[in-house]
Design a protein around this motif. Sequence first.
Motif, PDB file in Angstrom:
ATOM      1  N   VAL A   1       0.993  -1.175   0.176  1.00 22.71           N
ATOM      2  CA  VAL A   1      -0.101  -0.024   0.023  1.00 22.71           C
ATOM      3  C   VAL A   1       0.856   1.175  -0.082  1.00 22.71           C
ATOM      4  CG1 VAL A   1      -1.839   1.226   1.292  1.00 22.71           C
ATOM      5  CG2 VAL A   1      -1.727  -1.012   1.066  1.00 22.71           C
ATOM      6  N   PRO A   2       0.666   2.192  -0.889  1.00 19.99           N
ATOM      7  CA  PRO A   2       1.604   3.252  -1.063  1.00 19.99           C
ATOM      8  C   PRO A   2       1.550   4.422   0.291  1.00 19.99           C
ATOM      9  CG  PRO A   2      -0.425   3.492  -2.561  1.00 19.99           C
ATOM     10  CD  PRO A   2      -0.312   2.149  -1.956  1.00 19.99           C
ATOM     11  N   THR A   3       2.415   4.957   0.549  1.00 22.66           N
ATOM     12  CA  THR A   3       2.565   5.859   1.662  1.00 22.66           C
ATOM     13  C   THR A   3       2.804   7.412   1.059  1.00 22.66           C
ATOM     14  OG1 THR A   3       4.739   5.499   1.945  1.00 22.66           O
ATOM     15  CG2 THR A   3       3.390   4.131   3.169  1.00 22.66           C
ATOM     16  N   LEU A   4       3.025   7.456  -0.043  1.00 23.61           N
ATOM     17  CA  LEU A   4       3.326   8.777  -0.568  1.00 23.61           C
ATOM     18  C   LEU A   4       2.182   9.284  -1.337  1.00 23.61           C
ATOM     19  CD1 LEU A   4       6.887   8.600  -2.112  1.00 23.61           C
ATOM     20  CD2 LEU A   4       6.124   9.882  -0.281  1.00 23.61           C
ATOM     21  N   ARG A   5       1.917  10.508  -1.191  1.00 24.37           N
ATOM     22  CA  ARG A   5       0.771  11.239  -2.098  1.00 24.37           C
ATOM     23  C   ARG A   5       1.248  12.652  -2.284  1.00 24.37           C
ATOM     24  NH1 ARG A   5      -4.605   9.970  -1.059  1.00 24.37           N
ATOM     25  NH2 ARG A   5      -4.920  12.328  -1.246  1.00 24.37           N
ATOM     26  N   ARG A   6       0.742  12.835  -3.798  1.00 24.45           N
ATOM     27  CA  ARG A   6       1.204  14.291  -4.218  1.00 24.45           C
ATOM     28  C   ARG A   6       0.720  15.275  -3.315  1.00 24.45           C
ATOM     29  NH1 ARG A   6       1.059  14.384 -10.675  1.00 24.45           N
ATOM     30  NH2 ARG A   6       1.823  12.283 -11.119  1.00 24.45           N
ATOM     31  N   ASP A   7      -0.487  15.174  -2.752  1.00 26.24           N
ATOM     32  CA  ASP A   7      -0.977  16.354  -1.800  1.00 26.24           C
ATOM     33  C   ASP A   7      -0.138  16.524  -0.654  1.00 26.24           C
ATOM     34  OD1 ASP A   7      -1.926  14.170  -0.783  1.00 26.24           O
ATOM     35  OD2 ASP A   7      -4.079  14.771  -0.515  1.00 26.24           O
ATOM     36  N   SER A   8       0.501  15.507  -0.057  1.00 23.92           N
ATOM     37  CA  SER A   8       1.117  15.443   1.153  1.00 23.92           C
ATOM     38  C   SER A   8       2.687  16.246   0.765  1.00 23.92           C
ATOM     39  CB  SER A   8       1.357  14.122   1.714  1.00 23.92           C
ATOM     40  OG  SER A   8       2.106  13.363   0.977  1.00 23.92           O
ATOM     41  N   LEU A   9       3.163  16.188  -0.516  1.00 22.70           N
ATOM     42  CA  LEU A   9       4.238  16.372  -0.879  1.00 22.70           C
ATOM     43  C   LEU A   9       4.238  18.012  -1.645  1.00 22.70           C
ATOM     44  CD1 LEU A   9       5.850  13.366  -2.676  1.00 22.70           C
ATOM     45  CD2 LEU A   9       6.585  14.399  -0.372  1.00 22.70           C
ATOM     46  N   ASP A  10       2.934  18.316  -1.395  1.00 29.69           N
ATOM     47  CA  ASP A  10       2.600  19.580  -2.253  1.00 29.69           C
ATOM     48  C   ASP A  10       3.060  19.890  -3.597  1.00 29.69           C
ATOM     49  OD1 ASP A  10       1.727  22.432  -1.892  1.00 29.69           O
ATOM     50  OD2 ASP A  10       3.795  23.190  -1.454  1.00 29.69           O
TER      51      ASP A  10
ATOM     52  N   ALA B   1       4.938   0.080  -4.446  1.00 29.40           N
ATOM     53  CA  ALA B   1       3.771   0.843  -4.549  1.00 29.40           C
ATOM     54  C   ALA B   1       3.937   2.311  -4.710  1.00 29.40           C
ATOM     55  CB  ALA B   1       2.897   0.542  -3.175  1.00 29.40           C
ATOM     56  N   ASN B   2       5.081   3.007  -4.014  1.00 30.10           N
ATOM     57  CA  ASN B   2       5.252   4.501  -3.977  1.00 30.10           C
ATOM     58  C   ASN B   2       5.887   4.888  -5.400  1.00 30.10           C
ATOM     59  OD1 ASN B   2       4.250   5.268  -1.445  1.00 30.10           O
ATOM     60  ND2 ASN B   2       6.149   4.772  -0.303  1.00 30.10           N
ATOM     61  N   LEU B   3       6.337   3.966  -6.184  1.00 34.03           N
ATOM     62  CA  LEU B   3       6.906   4.414  -7.364  1.00 34.03           C
ATOM     63  C   LEU B   3       5.604   4.812  -8.354  1.00 34.03           C
ATOM     64  CD1 LEU B   3       9.184   1.238  -8.450  1.00 34.03           C
ATOM     65  CD2 LEU B   3       9.809   3.619  -7.826  1.00 34.03           C
ATOM     66  N   ALA B   4       4.469   4.412  -7.922  1.00 35.78           N
ATOM     67  CA  ALA B   4       3.309   4.873  -8.667  1.00 35.78           C
ATOM     68  C   ALA B   4       3.062   6.416  -8.770  1.00 35.78           C
ATOM     69  CB  ALA B   4       1.944   3.991  -8.351  1.00 35.78           C
ATOM     70  N   ILE B   5       3.792   7.028  -7.836  1.00 35.05           N
ATOM     71  CA  ILE B   5       3.529   8.474  -7.797  1.00 35.05           C
ATOM     72  C   ILE B   5       4.097   9.066  -9.026  1.00 35.05           C
ATOM     73  CG2 ILE B   5       5.848   8.910  -6.448  1.00 35.05           C
ATOM     74  CD1 ILE B   5       4.040  10.924  -4.851  1.00 35.05           C
ATOM     75  N   ALA B   6       5.110   8.313  -9.753  1.00 33.73           N
ATOM     76  CA  ALA B   6       5.918   9.317 -10.742  1.00 33.73           C
ATOM     77  C   ALA B   6       5.323   8.924 -12.206  1.00 33.73           C
ATOM     78  CB  ALA B   6       7.062   8.397 -10.752  1.00 33.73           C
ATOM     79  N   ASP B   7       5.270   9.796 -12.992  1.00 32.06           N
ATOM     80  CA  ASP B   7       4.853   9.589 -14.141  1.00 32.06           C
ATOM     81  C   ASP B   7       5.942   9.080 -15.146  1.00 32.06           C
ATOM     82  OD1 ASP B   7       2.184  10.947 -14.321  1.00 32.06           O
ATOM     83  OD2 ASP B   7       3.357  12.718 -13.719  1.00 32.06           O
ATOM     84  N   ILE B   8       7.160   9.483 -14.774  1.00 34.03           N
ATOM     85  CA  ILE B   8       8.448   8.905 -15.498  1.00 34.03           C
ATOM     86  C   ILE B   8       9.495   8.764 -14.422  1.00 34.03           C
ATOM     87  CG2 ILE B   8      10.008   9.460 -17.501  1.00 34.03           C
ATOM     88  CD1 ILE B   8       7.467  11.838 -17.265  1.00 34.03           C
TER      89      ILE B   8
END
Length: 736
Positions: free
Chosen positions: A529-538, A618-625
């Motif tokens: 389960v991912p722990t990174l979110r875009r909103d939490s990273l601003d 799972a956290n790799l999914a935050i990336a587009d490239i």
Amino acid sequence: MISSQLDTELASWQQQAQQYLIKGYYNQAANCYEQAIEKELEVKSHYWNLGLMLLLQGQETEAQMTWLLGMAEGEPQQVEQWTGELIQVLQTESQRREMLEDYKVAWAIRQHIREITPTDLNNLLCLIKLAIKLETFTGDELTSLGVIELIQSEKTVNTELFLETLDNILNYNPLHPLVLELIEACLDRINEPESFINILVPITVKMAYSMQQPKLAAIFLELCLRLQPENIAILRHLAAFYLKYYNYSQGIEVAKHCYSLSKTLIDKIFAIHLLHRGLMDSPACWEEACQVLQQQEELFILLLKEKPLNLQIDQVIYLFNSNYFVPYLQDNPSKNRYIQNQVANLSQVNLQNSAREEVQRYQQRNIKSKTSKLKIGYLSHCLCRHSVGWLARWLIQHHNQEQFDIYGYFINYKQINDPLQEWYSQQFTQTYKGGIYSQDIADKIYEDQIDILIDLDSITLDVTCLIMTLKPAPVQVTWLGWDASGIPAVDYFIADPYVLPESAQDYYTEKIWRLPQTYIAVDGFEVGVPTLRRDSLDIPSDAVVYLSAQRGFKRHPDTARLQMKIIKEVPNSYFLIKGLADSEAVQKFFMQLAEEEGVECSRLRFIPQDFSENVHRANLAIADIVLDTYPYNGATTTLETLWMGIPLVTRVGQQFAARNSYTMMMNVGVAEGIAWTDDEYIEWGVRLGKDEVLRQQVALKLKASRQTAPLWNGKQFTREMEKAYEQMWQRHIEKK
């Protein structure tokens, strides 16, 4: 006449009593001593022995009463003498029991000695040794028995006994907090520092690597430095331990100090290797790392010119992986391989000279018939939660064990909770959980009559190199863990049509064995389960997110600069940076690079390491490239990126390390993102960032590839590996 007859009778009784004792007839032995007391009431030794016989029958109260009776009405000086005699009788029997491995009785006897003389340090040390034998030692005995306090107050310590006890404690439970206190207490009492250091250093290696406690291991070695502050062996290990727990500044400082103290060429080469290792994890130090590389090359040239043939094994071991970091700095395989091959050859010549008897014994093995089942041995220190461990498992799982016996040889089997390591240990026909001693493991491989030995480590571990150099198996192969080692005793290096150019055989000593499609395949990866979110990273939801997740070794400044140029060209883009390294130095490096390239530092995000591999994926999914590194590509990270369906930009070079991502992308059928020049790397990065449709097309290709691509077919890959093994063995048979 009567006196002579009495002496004869007593001697006979004592002899008879001793025979009863040896046979375990304690009651009969006690009767002998009772008769002796009747005849010689004043001879105290009869009381001591009678009490011992009662004690051995479990009659502790009667034993103590007998000893007290023997000491009755004695003057203080006499009582002191008699007490010493009694203790000697008990010690003698305790030592006899220990020789018989009757540790429980030996321990019980020494407990009674403790009751008589509670501050006898030697006896207390013996008690601890026996508790370790009985596996009842907790570590708390160091204070409950008063051992540490006594060592601090004693003017002298029986060094031999203390060192033996310390060795036992360290091998049994080195992580107990009182062990460190014990070592500190005895430092001023050690009159044989060399013996003390010889015990402590191997244990610290075990602590740092098998128990994953490099920080505590470093503390132990810091204590050793008080005894010998310029001991190069201690400094080497200390630098390595600092770097292992990411204390880069101290690691670099100690490595430099070690280099300054080094007198021999071999010592200088290994010290500069350690220094290189520390500098490579700090991007701000890459310029210095390049200078160190130049120094290292000069040292290698001197070494190869000298060609020493009388190096000892402990010197040879430093050479094998001393050239390890070169591919991270430059993509020049013909030059890099030449030095590596020459150093490996020199190492083998010296090692085989030192271990001539073992090498000759291994060469005398009889060749089995063609119809026999092949025995395949896998040798590694990485069959655990390690990149090699995650990738090799599909080959092991899919092996046809009706046609092959597969053996697992664990180097430095880790004494920690590691489910993947435990899984591996259950998969093999036979498993050998080895330590750090190459000869033991090589002997086991030879005794098991392994036909083909697969090295998964290459030069990432010196012990592996030593084993391969001894050639305990008739056919030896390097696969997966790194580039080829260059060791002449290794016959083949597993590759594929892409990961090495066609001209590569010109600069490899091993025969390159190219599998038809890919040199690695996996059935997939577990994703958490991912722990990174875009909103939490601003980061805005419509932003284009680039990611680079590699350790500091791979962050070549030239490639990092190319990555900044990409970010600059793509509006509303952000760059996420993750990986093991000196985090403060990494941030400073990228911030400075961003300013030089005109990129707002606010577009950079530095994210921490994930607590598990599943979460990392799972956290790799935050990336587009994902932006790959060069001249040393990702390998496991590339596979994970492609499995997650994320477009990748990679720069292809000439060396093995610069073509990993290329072969993986070719084996999933995706050419978008493969760059052959720096300009193409930037172009692909920018194009994928600006063209959302293209990104989606690549992502769909990657997801569809899970059902069809060779990269995701571990079973097919295993059949190809097994076919290669059979062909290798057939060639070996035909040569004989």
